[in-house]
Write an enzyme that holds these catalytic residues in place. Structure first.
Site, PDB file in Angstrom:
ATOM      1  N   HIS A 199       1.424   0.942  -6.840  1.00 30.65           N
ATOM      2  CA  HIS A 199       0.376   1.244  -5.871  1.00 30.65           C
ATOM      3  C   HIS A 199      -0.411   2.448  -6.408  1.00 30.65           C
ATOM      4  CE1 HIS A 199       2.757  -1.331  -3.370  1.00 30.65           C
ATOM      5  NE2 HIS A 199       2.135  -1.024  -2.249  1.00 30.65           N
ATOM      6  N   GLU A 202      -5.206   3.816  -3.476  1.00 28.94           N
ATOM      7  CA  GLU A 202      -5.375   3.399  -2.078  1.00 28.94           C
ATOM      8  C   GLU A 202      -5.892   4.614  -1.319  1.00 28.94           C
ATOM      9  OE1 GLU A 202      -2.772   1.657   1.689  1.00 28.94           O
ATOM     10  OE2 GLU A 202      -1.732   2.572   0.011  1.00 28.94           O
TER      11      GLU A 202
END
Length: 341
Positions: A199, A202
């Site tokens: 990830h 974001e």
């Protein structure tokens, strides 16, 4: 296009889901059922009061409730039931391939054995493959708010089950926990044969995407919304065909974007980025795959060609073999060619 037609079209698309946290598919009804079974009190007196708590201002507020929900998962049957509920749900939306994350540390840190967690999940995935025809890959995520030492212990615990695990990821609180914090454990994970994703971008800056690519050596970026802030990074993604697994409803719920009309996925498609759409934590964010496709297509006025491209991109970005990818992409194209719009 009428919204009813659009919903029907999206429902019928053969889909691949590449960004799904199995703990984030924990619907309130099942959470209460398992809590009762395990004699674990929840801080909410009803399903309705729990659902009302699903209003978040940022990633951390969501994670606080996410970890509370996970506390009721104790036994292998619990993890089986959680995974099976997800598979039956997405089967109804014509999802045919899944690559799902699980967070071992969320469970091992409270005394639940790694083997208990993975046995339950794996048995449900195998049942889904046999009975529902859903192929799968399993991704073990390290929690980035914890130490790299803790991630190394998780890597060690995973080794007896290496044949069941396809890759490792990096999730949880992004801001203040850059990918560089986990460079050594990602290198060690790669040496064990695990594929690498993370990830990045974001809530964190585009520099985290660079770190994930340069230091962690990932083959896919989960989220990656902020890549458009950096033209050189966009070119890198294009040159290396790095996929992004975007989660539109999640982005709105966590205030990563203010409204769906602001979502960057259309700009990404227009630039030729291998952008894909997934549900992230659907029990908390108000929608599984079909809802994410529908709300995105409606807000951005996507053409049927663009919707088809998103579906194709997901298979391209998957870890299926080249032959399996070609077969699924052909099915997607045949589906869209058969539509009378």
């Amino acid at each position: 296009m009428k919204s009813s037609n659009l919903k029907e079209i999206i429902q019928g698309i053969p889909k691949a889901e590449l960004h799904l946290h199995i703990e984030g598919s924990f619907e309130p009804e099942l959470m209460f059922e398992i809590a009762n079974r395990n004699n674990i009190p929840l801080a909410y007196d009803s399903i309705e009061s729990l659902k009302k708590a699903y209003k978040f201002n940022n990633l951390q507020e969501f994670l606080d409730i996410y970890y509370i929900g996970a506390q009721v998962l104790i036994n292998e049957q619990d993890f089986f039931d959680l995974t099976w509920a997800y598979l039956t749900k997405v089967h109804s939306e014509n999802v045919v391939h899944v690559e799902i994350f699980f967070d071992p540390q969320t469970h091992t840190d409270r005394g639940v054995g790694f083997d208990v967690v993975i046995n339950g999940i794996y048995k449900a995935l195998e049942k889904g493959k046999q009975e529902l025809g859903i192929s799968y890959k399993l991704i073990m995520s390290y929690l980035r708010h914890l130490s790299e030492d803790s991630a190394f212990k998780t890597l060690e615990a995973s080794l007896p089950f290496k044949n069941w695990i396809d890759g490792v990821g990096l999730d949880s609180s992004e801001v203040g926990n850059p990918p560089s914090k986990f460079e050594k454990v990602f290198k060690a994970s790669s040496e064990q044969g695990y594929k690498l994703v993370a990830h990045a971008g974001e809530e964190g800056p585009s520099s985290y995407i660079w770190e994930a690519l340069d230091l962690l050596k990932v083959v896919r970026i989960d989220h990656g919304n902020r890549c458009l802030d950096d033209e050189a990074l966009v070119q890198r993604l294009l040159d290396e065909k790095i996929p992004l697994t975007l989660c539109p409803l999640s982005n709105v719920e966590l205030k990563v974007i203010q409204k769906m009309e602001d979502h960057p996925v259309l700009k990404m498609l227009e630039k030729g980025i291998l952008a894909t759409i997934h549900s992230d934590d659907p029990a908390y964010f108000g929608g599984y795959m079909s809802e994410n496709y529908y709300e995105t297509a409606k807000a951005l006025n996507l053409s049927t060609e663009q919707i088809m491209q998103l579906a194709i991109n997901a298979f391209e970005a998957s870890w299926l073999s080249d032959d399996e990818k070609k077969k699924h992409i052909k099915t997607v194209k045949n589906y869209f060619n058969s539509l009378v719009i």
